[in-house]
Motif scaffolding. Structure first.
Motif, PDB file in Angstrom:
ATOM      1  N   LYS A 176       0.784  -1.272  -0.080  1.00  9.83           N
ATOM      2  CA  LYS A 176      -0.038  -0.174  -0.286  1.00  9.83           C
ATOM      3  C   LYS A 176       1.084   1.519  -0.188  1.00  9.83           C
ATOM      4  O   LYS A 176       1.888   1.067   0.151  1.00  9.83           O
ATOM      5  N   PRO A 177       0.281   2.092  -0.782  1.00  4.18           N
ATOM      6  CA  PRO A 177       0.671   3.581  -0.614  1.00  4.18           C
ATOM      7  C   PRO A 177       0.817   4.298   0.586  1.00  4.18           C
ATOM      8  O   PRO A 177       0.342   6.162   0.912  1.00  4.18           O
ATOM      9  N   ILE A 178       1.952   3.820   1.331  1.00  4.16           N
ATOM     10  CA  ILE A 178       2.226   4.966   2.680  1.00  4.16           C
ATOM     11  C   ILE A 178       3.124   5.540   2.656  1.00  4.16           C
ATOM     12  O   ILE A 178       4.019   5.824   2.058  1.00  4.16           O
ATOM     13  N   LYS A 179       2.712   6.795   3.139  1.00  2.00           N
ATOM     14  CA  LYS A 179       3.007   7.781   3.203  1.00  2.00           C
ATOM     15  C   LYS A 179       4.178   7.952   4.517  1.00  2.00           C
ATOM     16  O   LYS A 179       4.382   7.272   5.126  1.00  2.00           O
ATOM     17  N   ASN A 180       5.602   8.730   3.922  1.00  2.06           N
ATOM     18  CA  ASN A 180       7.074   8.885   5.032  1.00  2.06           C
ATOM     19  C   ASN A 180       6.223   9.676   5.965  1.00  2.06           C
ATOM     20  O   ASN A 180       5.920  10.624   5.694  1.00  2.06           O
TER      21      ASN A 180
END
Length: 741
Positions: free
Chosen positions: A191-195
């Motif tokens: 999943k595109p989890i933010k930094n």
């Protein structure tokens, strides 16, 4: 065989809770780099306190690539944790961690090398929390599920939060076996989890090396000899000492004893004159007033022009390093057409956003270092060497860094700071100016390739010869034509000439160097034979490469190297087939536009790139309109970071193609700042489309694979639109449009 109980240990936190420690990595002894890893004692890795707070120790360096978020994400997923309750704490260097957990953050290996260990640790903690809940409820663990930091009884829907179970879990034995999650059950992975550090970065709360401050600290900068390996003869600091705030001025010259202990490349330090002051800007100001006499030494008369002559001469005597078949015969046979080309891949600078820096505090029997470093073990070792302390007496605090790309693998600034702190008996922060950082970089090595192929009258490539000439400062070229195209007769030569600048790793290292020649020449062969670029590569990949007689190989080559080669070759094929099946290469181009293709691997990751180019009247003479990158890296842990890494690598490589190279006159690097060491501007950046091939295979690296295919893809596209073969970097307007352009 190492059991789970051997490498994962469980204990209690001081205030109550579960502590998971690592002892031996699950990935141990599967690579040659880790053969001599020592077993480690207890070290805190994951903890869950009685309030349910989860703390993950980050042992890898965060330099903008997102590792500080991705690694904890993997653990949180296997643990079944609520991501919002996970705290990430940076770990200082400790020798108890192995190479896998705390070795070099580089080579696109952070996720790949920690994948097994991290998942095992998370799954083990999860199962122990389940066992604690099963004991409390008097049920079998099969009746329980774990998600969002709760253990739930499926039958009764009762729930217990991790914090309620942590203390009990800490008293249990480590299970002999645990079941890892299947990819379809992942919650965070993929999943595109933010930094997690982005907000801290933009609010100036994230601590980078250049932000470091400590009570009583003084500030230093160094006027270095402008020529590599030059020496300081004498200096006059009269005017410099008159500047208000200057505290001391003295030479930086390592003794012969100190030099004998440090690594000649990763621990190399330029001689110079140190200005210590009450601020960085004061030290910079005073430096300009120094009068210095240098001995430029052996490199003082050298230049890029003289280096090119040396490389050309070295071609005549280059020793052969590899041969299969009979190259002499295929070159002699009548009817075979001989095709030749020469490629030049020059030195490249790193041009970091955050200049090099380090802070040190030498206190007699101990020295502390604060620095953004890719390998803190090297900092630890070389600072010990330069101070005369034992490695146990050197503490390394690893901070964030604003870009690295291989440059912060070298530890010169840490050694300088320790040297100065020992002299001053004060904490000292050393900051390099932008000019220091560019002129005294550890540049990407220079490589020239002379390629020669024999083509039969019926259109088959019968033989290929590669003569590689490289500078000696950094090993960025293999002795063999290390690729996956099967050609029956092959021969390689390799010769090295002395470098005239300090050299080191540069994003994608040897793969970038070699791929310029490899993928351009393959394209030239395809064009000569009137074959489609993708089809021709698939044709050459249809048979395995002959790497020589396996019986002559050492065990690690037979057991690791050769099987890995088969996997990489298969991934090449899968990427090329994906390109064809999805008609990514077949699309028609508008008039006046060119299209080029290239493919490469970095490690086990394969990246193909399709470049779309338009010629124009800009300073470079061309514009890259779009790059389509097709990537096979196994499982993508975080598509947000993965896409960003490929995009960054493409922009990095395009900068080198348009503005790279190095000018050196009388041993002195002529590039000094961003006005003449240019980086790609926003209005020059192409549209970038990144496509990941879906896979459940274990993840491989993503930081560097996007760099090697870019230059050859663009050069092949320039040929497509202009009919001109350009075989060098950087590309200029004159290269495309002629001398009068």
């Amino acid at each position: 065989m190492t059991s789970r109980r051997d490498f994962i240990k469980i204990g209690s936190l001081a205030g109550g809770g579960l502590l998971v420690s690592l002892v031996v990595p699950a990935y141990a002894n599967t690579t040659s780099n880790n053969i001599n890893s020592q077993e480690i004692k207890m070290n805190k890795f994951l903890s869950i306190d009685t309030d349910g707070k989860i703390t993950v120790m980050l042992t890898k360096h965060e330099m903008g690539q997102g590792t500080g978020t991705s690694i904890p994400t993997i653990l949180a997923d296997e643990l079944g944790a609520d991501w919002s309750k996970v705290q990430i704490k940076k770990s200082d260097y400790h020798p108890q961690y192995t190479w896998q957990e705390m070795g070099t953050t580089g080579g696109s290996g952070s996720i790949e090398h920690t994948w097994d260990t991290i998942r095992e640790a998370g799954a083990t903690a999860r199962e122990m929390l389940k066992q604690a809940a099963a004991t409390r409820w008097g049920v079998d663990t099969i009746a329980l599920k774990v998600e969002n930091s709760f253990v739930t009884n499926i039958g009764t829907n009762e729930k217990l939060e991790f914090g309620e179970l942590a203390e009990t879990a800490s008293q249990l034995l480590v299970p002999e076996e645990v079941t890892l999650k299947r990819p379809k059950d992942y919650v965070y992975i993929g999943k595109p989890i933010k930094n997690r550090i982005t907000k801290k970065v933009v609010s100036a709360k994230a601590l980078f090396g250049i932000d470091m401050d400590t009570p009583g600290m003084v500030y230093a900068s160094i006027e270095k000899c402008p020529v590599f390996q030059g020496k300081l003869i004498d200096f006059d600091a009269t005017e410099a000492k008159k500047v208000a705030g200057v505290l001391d001025v003295f030479p930086l010259i390592l003794s012969e004893d100190e030099k004998s202990k440090i690594h000649p490349k990763r621990g190399y330090v330029d001689e110079g004159v140190v200005i210590v002051a009450d601020s960085t800007w004061t030290s910079f100001k005073a430096r300009k007033l120094l009068k210095i006499q240098w001995d430029y030494g052996q490199h003082g008369t050298r230049s890029i022009a003289s280096l090119e002559k040396e490389m050309a001469q070295a071609r005549e005597t280059a020793p052969m390093t590899f041969e299969i078949g009979n190259m002499e015969q295929v070159f002699k046979d009548e009817g075979n057409e001989i095709m030749e080309a020469e490629y030049n891949n020059p030195h490249q600078a790193h041009a970091l956003m955050e200049p090099i820096n380090a802070t040190a505090y030498y206190q007699g029997d101990h020295c502390e270092i604060w620095v953004g470093a890719q390998d803190p073990s090297i900092v630890n070792a070389e600072v010990a060497n330069v101070t005369g302390l034992s490695t146990d007496a050197v503490s390394v605090h690893v901070l964030n860094s604003g870009g690295s790309f291989g440059r912060r693998y070298h530890v010169d600034s840490s050694m300088e700071a320790a040297f100065i702190s020992k002299k001053m008996n004060l904490p000292v922060k050393v900051t390099w100016s932008r000019e220091d950082e560019i002129m005294h970089d550890h540049f990407h090595p220079c490589l020239r390739n002379y390629l020669k192929a024999a083509i039969s009258s019926d259109g088959n490539v019968l033989g290929l010869e590669n003569t590689a000439i490289s500078t000696t400062g950094y090993s960025a070229w293999s002795n063999k034509w290390d690729h996956y195209y099967a050609i029956p007769n092959m021969r390689c030569y390799l010769s090295k000439v002395p470098t005239l600048v300090a050299e080191g790793a540069w994003r994608s290292t040897g793969e970038h160097s070699a791929n310029l020649a490899k993928e351009c020449f393959i394209d030239e062969l395809a064009s000569k034979l009137k074959k489609d670029a993708v089809d021709f590569r698939l044709e050459l990949l249809s048979r395995e490469v002959d790497w020589g007689n396996p019986s002559s190989f050492p065990d690690w080559v037979k057991n690791y190297f050769l099987p890995r080669k088969k996997i990489i070759r298969q991934r090449h094929i899968e990427v090329l087939q994906f390109v064809k099946e999805n008609a990514l290469w077949e699309r028609e181009m508008l008039k006046g536009k060119g299209r080029g293709f290239a493919i490469s691997n970095f490690g086990d990751t394969i990246c193909a790139e399709i470049a779309e180019v338009t010629l124009d009247e800009s300073k470079s003479g061309f514009r890259v309109d779009k790059i389509t990158a097709i990537v096979h890296c196994g499982m993508v842990v975080n598509p947000h970071f993965g896409k960003g890494q490929i995009e960054g690598a493409i922009i990095w490589a395009l900068t080198a193609l348009k503005y790279g190279g190095l000018e050196v006159e009388n041993g002195i690097v002529q590039k000094t700042n961003f006005h003449n060491c240019k980086v790609l501007r926003m209005d020059e950046s192409p549209e970038i489309e990144v496509i990941f091939i879906e896979s459940d295979e274990r993840p491989t690296g993503l930081g560097e694979p996007g760099t090697p295919p870019l230059a050859p893809a663009v050069l092949n596209a320039i040929f497509d639109v202009s009919g001109k073969r350009i075989r060098k970097m950087p590309v200029t307007k004159q290269d495309i449009h002629g001398a009068g352009a």
